[in-house]
Design a protein around this motif. Structure first.
Motif, PDB file in Angstrom:
ATOM      1  N   MET A  47       0.821  -1.190   0.000  1.00  0.00           N
ATOM      2  CA  MET A  47       0.000   0.000   0.000  1.00  0.00           C
ATOM      3  C   MET A  47       0.867   1.256   0.000  1.00  0.00           C
ATOM      4  N   PRO A  48       1.588   1.521  -1.088  1.00  0.00           N
ATOM      5  CA  PRO A  48       2.500   2.668  -1.096  1.00  0.00           C
ATOM      6  C   PRO A  48       1.783   4.000  -1.011  1.00  0.00           C
ATOM      7  N   MET A  49       0.516   4.035  -1.431  1.00  0.00           N
ATOM      8  CA  MET A  49      -0.223   5.293  -1.425  1.00  0.00           C
ATOM      9  C   MET A  49      -1.616   5.051  -0.896  1.00  0.00           C
ATOM     10  N   GLY A  50      -1.705   4.460   0.294  1.00  0.00           N
ATOM     11  CA  GLY A  50      -3.008   4.144   0.848  1.00  0.00           C
ATOM     12  C   GLY A  50      -3.743   5.386   1.307  1.00  0.00           C
ATOM     13  N   HIS A  51      -5.070   5.270   1.417  1.00  0.00           N
ATOM     14  CA  HIS A  51      -5.908   6.366   1.872  1.00  0.00           C
ATOM     15  C   HIS A  51      -6.798   5.886   3.005  1.00  0.00           C
ATOM     16  N   VAL A  52      -7.121   6.778   3.905  1.00  0.00           N
ATOM     17  CA  VAL A  52      -8.123   6.471   4.914  1.00  0.00           C
ATOM     18  C   VAL A  52      -9.467   6.373   4.195  1.00  0.00           C
ATOM     19  N   ASN A  53     -10.171   5.281   4.435  1.00  0.00           N
ATOM     20  CA  ASN A  53     -11.475   5.065   3.802  1.00  0.00           C
ATOM     21  C   ASN A  53     -12.545   5.783   4.621  1.00  0.00           C
ATOM     22  N   PRO A  54     -13.333   6.687   4.027  1.00  0.00           N
ATOM     23  CA  PRO A  54     -14.321   7.448   4.802  1.00  0.00           C
ATOM     24  C   PRO A  54     -15.421   6.587   5.417  1.00  0.00           C
ATOM     25  N   ASN A  55     -15.602   5.381   4.917  1.00  0.00           N
ATOM     26  CA  ASN A  55     -16.583   4.477   5.517  1.00  0.00           C
ATOM     27  C   ASN A  55     -16.032   3.719   6.711  1.00  0.00           C
ATOM     28  N   LEU A  56     -14.702   3.583   6.778  1.00  0.00           N
ATOM     29  CA  LEU A  56     -14.103   2.668   7.745  1.00  0.00           C
ATOM     30  C   LEU A  56     -13.139   3.318   8.728  1.00  0.00           C
ATOM     31  N   GLY A  57     -12.654   4.502   8.420  1.00  0.00           N
ATOM     32  CA  GLY A  57     -11.691   5.146   9.303  1.00  0.00           C
ATOM     33  C   GLY A  57     -12.278   5.483  10.663  1.00  0.00           C
ATOM     34  N   THR A  58     -11.481   5.304  11.712  1.00  0.00           N
ATOM     35  CA  THR A  58     -11.906   5.673  13.052  1.00  0.00           C
ATOM     36  C   THR A  58     -11.868   7.192  13.203  1.00  0.00           C
ATOM     37  N   SER A  59     -12.433   7.688  14.284  1.00  0.00           N
ATOM     38  CA  SER A  59     -12.396   9.126  14.548  1.00  0.00           C
ATOM     39  C   SER A  59     -10.961   9.632  14.576  1.00  0.00           C
ATOM     40  N   GLU A  60     -10.075   8.857  15.210  1.00  0.00           N
ATOM     41  CA  GLU A  60      -8.682   9.253  15.318  1.00  0.00           C
ATOM     42  C   GLU A  60      -8.005   9.278  13.951  1.00  0.00           C
ATOM     43  N   GLU A  61      -8.301   8.282  13.116  1.00  0.00           N
ATOM     44  CA  GLU A  61      -7.695   8.231  11.791  1.00  0.00           C
ATOM     45  C   GLU A  61      -8.195   9.373  10.912  1.00  0.00           C
ATOM     46  N   LEU A  62      -9.476   9.663  11.002  1.00  0.00           N
ATOM     47  CA  LEU A  62     -10.025  10.779  10.233  1.00  0.00           C
ATOM     48  C   LEU A  62      -9.414  12.096  10.696  1.00  0.00           C
ATOM     49  N   ALA A  63      -9.293  12.264  12.004  1.00  0.00           N
ATOM     50  CA  ALA A  63      -8.732  13.497  12.546  1.00  0.00           C
ATOM     51  C   ALA A  63      -7.267  13.672  12.165  1.00  0.00           C
ATOM     52  N   GLY A  64      -6.582  12.564  11.891  1.00  0.00           N
ATOM     53  CA  GLY A  64      -5.177  12.613  11.519  1.00  0.00           C
ATOM     54  C   GLY A  64      -4.935  12.973  10.067  1.00  0.00           C
ATOM     55  N   VAL A  65      -6.002  13.044   9.280  1.00  0.00           N
ATOM     56  CA  VAL A  65      -5.867  13.405   7.865  1.00  0.00           C
ATOM     57  C   VAL A  65      -5.629  14.909   7.762  1.00  0.00           C
ATOM     58  N   THR A  69     -10.979  18.993   9.988  1.00  0.00           N
ATOM     59  CA  THR A  69     -11.334  19.657  11.232  1.00  0.00           C
ATOM     60  C   THR A  69     -12.254  18.753  12.039  1.00  0.00           C
ATOM     61  N   ALA A  70     -12.496  19.128  13.301  1.00  0.00           N
ATOM     62  CA  ALA A  70     -13.421  18.359  14.127  1.00  0.00           C
ATOM     63  C   ALA A  70     -14.806  18.328  13.495  1.00  0.00           C
TER      64      ALA A  70
END
Length: 231
Positions: A47-65, A69-70
């Motif tokens: 996964m050289p260029m993986g992305h956080v999946n908006p359906n599956l990412g946790t709150s912490e993972e989304l916030a790390g993008v 914003t909150a």
């Protein structure tokens, strides 16, 4: 959906570790952050260029993008599940604005089906302009990901083809996909992969919905359905 046969592709593996969360798995950990970091490192070769999946990412993972914003995190979580990238963009742009939302897609993305995607969705891919969006469309329907690499490789170098590939997928044939290919579907678990195989051969997608609906809710069935076809 085109009726032309599509060979299953491992391109679905180009997702973050967040996209590989298992149903019914043990979610307890003495150090969740370390566990997530280890998972990302373990997946990195594939996964050289993986992305956080908006359906599956946790709150912490989304916030790390970067750029999230909150308010944006709450909006994305509140809009789940997403069946099209256009729906993600509508929600995210409403929270942070169109330009800021587009910048987020370097790290947050819902994979788009090469053979069933709008021009507007292709243009959401960072760095894609009208010319490249036209080339995406020019060669449809794609038989497999090798065809995508070959055709798009006429216009950009190998590294750029790989980057663009990380944003797209082709659906798997439910009746012929291997276990490895099924496991590459974002959010897939060994248990659910077994259920995918258990009811073969599928005669239509209604059968798939009915059988998978025994194990997950209708929203999850709809999310999984976007990654499969029956030839």
């Amino acid at each position: 959906m085109p009726q032309k046969k599509h060979a299953p592709t491992i391109a679905l593996a180009l997702f973050t570790a967040a996209g590989l969360a298992c149903y019914g798995g043990d979610t307890e950990s003495a150090d969740p952050a370390a566990e997530t970091e280890a998972a990302v490192e373990a997946a990195a070769p594939d996964m050289p260029m993986g992305h956080v999946n908006p359906n599956l990412g946790t709150s912490e993972e989304l916030a790390g993008v970067p750029g999230m914003t909150a308010e944006a995190v709450g909006a994305v979580e509140g809009g789940r599940p997403y069946l099209r990238m256009a729906d993600v963009h509508a929600v995210l742009a409403g929270a942070v604005g169109d330009e800021a939302a587009t910048a987020v897609y370097e790290s947050l993305w819902l994979p788009i089906n090469l053979n069933d995607v709008t021009n507007e969705e292709v243009l959401l891919i960072p760095g894609v302009g009208d010319r490249m969006a036209h080339e995406f469309e020019e060669y449809r329907p794609y038989e497999d990901m090798d065809e995508f690499r070959r055709e798009i490789g006429k216009y950009v170098d190998e590294d750029e083809v790989a980057r663009l590939e990380s944003y797209v997928y082709l659906p798997l044939d439910l009746n012929s996909a291997t276990r490895e290919e099924i496991m590459a579907v974002p959010g897939m678990s060994e248990r659910m992969a077994h259920e995918f195989e258990e009811y073969r051969p599928y005669t239509d997608l209604e059968q798939f919905r009915r059988e998978m609906g025994k194990y997950v809710d209708e929203n999850e069935v709809a999310r999984l359905e976007r990654y499969v076809i029956i030839n």
